[in-house]
Structures are given as C-alpha cells and as structure tokens.
Scaffold this motif. Sequence first.
Motif, PDB file in Angstrom:
ATOM      1  N   LYS A 143      61.735  36.589  23.268  1.00  0.00           N
ATOM      2  CA  LYS A 143      62.314  36.449  24.608  1.00  0.00           C
ATOM      3  C   LYS A 143      61.399  37.129  25.618  1.00  0.00           C
ATOM      4  O   LYS A 143      60.906  38.225  25.387  1.00  0.00           O
ATOM      5  CB  LYS A 143      63.701  37.091  24.658  1.00  0.00           C
ATOM      6  N   ILE A 144      61.198  36.446  26.738  1.00  0.00           N
ATOM      7  CA  ILE A 144      60.360  36.956  27.822  1.00  0.00           C
ATOM      8  C   ILE A 144      61.202  37.017  29.088  1.00  0.00           C
ATOM      9  O   ILE A 144      61.954  36.094  29.387  1.00  0.00           O
ATOM     10  CB  ILE A 144      59.163  36.024  28.075  1.00  0.00           C
ATOM     11  N   SER A 145      61.039  38.091  29.836  1.00  0.00           N
ATOM     12  CA  SER A 145      61.702  38.225  31.132  1.00  0.00           C
ATOM     13  C   SER A 145      60.651  38.258  32.228  1.00  0.00           C
ATOM     14  O   SER A 145      59.685  39.012  32.147  1.00  0.00           O
ATOM     15  CB  SER A 145      62.525  39.513  31.181  1.00  0.00           C
ATOM     16  N   PHE A 146      60.832  37.447  33.253  1.00  0.00           N
ATOM     17  CA  PHE A 146      59.936  37.482  34.400  1.00  0.00           C
ATOM     18  C   PHE A 146      60.356  38.564  35.399  1.00  0.00           C
ATOM     19  O   PHE A 146      59.558  38.997  36.204  1.00  0.00           O
ATOM     20  CB  PHE A 146      59.914  36.124  35.103  1.00  0.00           C
ATOM     21  N   SER A 147      61.637  38.958  35.355  1.00  0.00           N
ATOM     22  CA  SER A 147      62.139  39.912  36.341  1.00  0.00           C
ATOM     23  C   SER A 147      63.584  40.258  36.015  1.00  0.00           C
ATOM     24  O   SER A 147      64.257  39.535  35.282  1.00  0.00           O
ATOM     25  CB  SER A 147      62.070  39.272  37.738  1.00  0.00           C
ATOM     26  N   ASP A 148      64.066  41.345  36.600  1.00  0.00           N
ATOM     27  CA  ASP A 148      65.496  41.645  36.527  1.00  0.00           C
ATOM     28  C   ASP A 148      66.275  40.810  37.542  1.00  0.00           C
ATOM     29  O   ASP A 148      67.498  40.768  37.499  1.00  0.00           O
ATOM     30  CB  ASP A 148      65.752  43.134  36.814  1.00  0.00           C
ATOM     31  N   LEU A 149      65.557  40.165  38.431  1.00  0.00           N
ATOM     32  CA  LEU A 149      66.209  39.324  39.437  1.00  0.00           C
ATOM     33  C   LEU A 149      66.676  38.014  38.809  1.00  0.00           C
ATOM     34  O   LEU A 149      66.141  37.561  37.803  1.00  0.00           O
ATOM     35  CB  LEU A 149      65.225  39.007  40.565  1.00  0.00           C
ATOM     36  N   THR A 150      67.659  37.390  39.431  1.00  0.00           N
ATOM     37  CA  THR A 150      68.113  36.072  39.018  1.00  0.00           C
ATOM     38  C   THR A 150      67.485  35.044  39.946  1.00  0.00           C
ATOM     39  O   THR A 150      67.490  35.214  41.165  1.00  0.00           O
ATOM     40  CB  THR A 150      69.654  35.978  39.113  1.00  0.00           C
ATOM     41  N   PHE A 151      66.920  33.978  39.366  1.00  0.00           N
ATOM     42  CA  PHE A 151      66.271  32.918  40.140  1.00  0.00           C
ATOM     43  C   PHE A 151      67.035  31.611  39.967  1.00  0.00           C
ATOM     44  O   PHE A 151      67.581  31.347  38.897  1.00  0.00           O
ATOM     45  CB  PHE A 151      64.826  32.693  39.665  1.00  0.00           C
ATOM     46  N   PRO A 152      67.015  30.749  40.996  1.00  0.00           N
ATOM     47  CA  PRO A 152      67.568  29.406  40.812  1.00  0.00           C
ATOM     48  C   PRO A 152      66.758  28.682  39.732  1.00  0.00           C
ATOM     49  O   PRO A 152      65.538  28.844  39.647  1.00  0.00           O
ATOM     50  CB  PRO A 152      67.360  28.728  42.171  1.00  0.00           C
ATOM     51  N   HIS A 153      67.428  27.892  38.898  1.00  0.00           N
ATOM     52  CA  HIS A 153      66.750  27.245  37.777  1.00  0.00           C
ATOM     53  C   HIS A 153      65.627  26.317  38.221  1.00  0.00           C
ATOM     54  O   HIS A 153      64.589  26.235  37.565  1.00  0.00           O
ATOM     55  CB  HIS A 153      67.764  26.501  36.904  1.00  0.00           C
ATOM     56  N   GLN A 154      65.824  25.627  39.321  1.00  0.00           N
ATOM     57  CA  GLN A 154      64.763  24.727  39.781  1.00  0.00           C
ATOM     58  C   GLN A 154      63.525  25.522  40.188  1.00  0.00           C
ATOM     59  O   GLN A 154      62.408  25.159  39.848  1.00  0.00           O
ATOM     60  CB  GLN A 154      65.266  23.857  40.930  1.00  0.00           C
ATOM     61  N   LEU A 155      63.728  26.603  40.896  1.00  0.00           N
ATOM     62  CA  LEU A 155      62.609  27.443  41.318  1.00  0.00           C
ATOM     63  C   LEU A 155      61.948  28.115  40.116  1.00  0.00           C
ATOM     64  O   LEU A 155      60.720  28.233  40.060  1.00  0.00           O
ATOM     65  CB  LEU A 155      63.081  28.489  42.327  1.00  0.00           C
ATOM     66  N   PHE A 156      62.750  28.503  39.137  1.00  0.00           N
ATOM     67  CA  PHE A 156      62.180  29.193  37.985  1.00  0.00           C
ATOM     68  C   PHE A 156      61.222  28.295  37.200  1.00  0.00           C
ATOM     69  O   PHE A 156      60.209  28.760  36.688  1.00  0.00           O
ATOM     70  CB  PHE A 156      63.265  29.736  37.054  1.00  0.00           C
ATOM     71  N   ARG A 157      61.520  27.018  37.125  1.00  0.00           N
ATOM     72  CA  ARG A 157      60.615  26.108  36.416  1.00  0.00           C
ATOM     73  C   ARG A 157      59.244  26.101  37.097  1.00  0.00           C
ATOM     74  O   ARG A 157      58.205  26.039  36.439  1.00  0.00           O
ATOM     75  CB  ARG A 157      61.191  24.700  36.362  1.00  0.00           C
TER      76      ARG A 157
END
Length: 143
Positions: free
Chosen positions: A108-122
């Motif tokens: 498992k990889i985390s980009f941040s503790d922040l939550t991102f919209p799924h479209q933006l995260f892609r």
Amino acid sequence: MKLNIIAVGSLTKQYLDLYNSYTKKIQPFCSINLIEIKEQNIDNIELKKEKETKLILEKIPKNSKVYYLSIHGKKLDSVQFSNLLVEDNITFIIGGSNGVNEEHFENKISFSDLTFPHQLFRILLAEQIYRGFSIKENMKYHK
C-alpha cells in the motif's frame, strides 16, 4: 514494461484530457493499460466495498506487482516512487469513494494524509508515474 491502472469509476472529459496528456508522455517508457471498474450503486457501504474489491481482484493481471493506493499506505517521495518502476508488470489500484477491503492488498502506498477527489487522484498518479520515469532517465522534468 507493462503498467496497469485499475480504478473504480470513470473520468469526465476535463479530467480525461489531462490524464491522457500524461499517458502520452509515459508511452515512450512503457505501455499503460487503464481498467475501469463500474462504481457500484449499493447503499450498504460494506457490501459496496466487498463488491468493488471483488471486481478489482478479478481484473489484476497475472504475475503483476500490485500497489493499492491508500491513505493507510507507506508514504514515499518521488525518488522512492520511481524505484518502484522496475518490475515488468505493475498494477496500481485506485479504489472507490468508500475504499476497498484493504486486507486483500499487501503493498500500500499513500500520496498524502489528505483526501483527493478520485478523478483528480488518477491524474496525480499519472503525473507521478511520468515523474518517476523522468527521474530514472535523468530528464529535466523532476527538478
């Protein structure tokens, strides 16, 4: 090298254009395969996660090194992320809006503790993949 992205949901046009701009930049380094899973319209969150997880697991290519992108994952910097791009067959998984049953995923990889919209995260994932290849190839893009 073959790189797969399995994602729940699909992109709207404005996000799709930006995603495609990054995948075009990635293509000289590897082939990229996007597998979209239809988001399940189920009120029971646990049942929804179970169904989406099952659909994701069915789509993972054989012999692929799998990385699930999770807020509970290990945080990497861009250089560390670039070091993941050495396998012949890699799959990155972006779960649905309610996540997945994470016990099925070892890496498992985390980009941040922040939550991102799924479209933006892609798009963030595609950008980091491109950045990773630019680091590996000593291209000017990273710094």
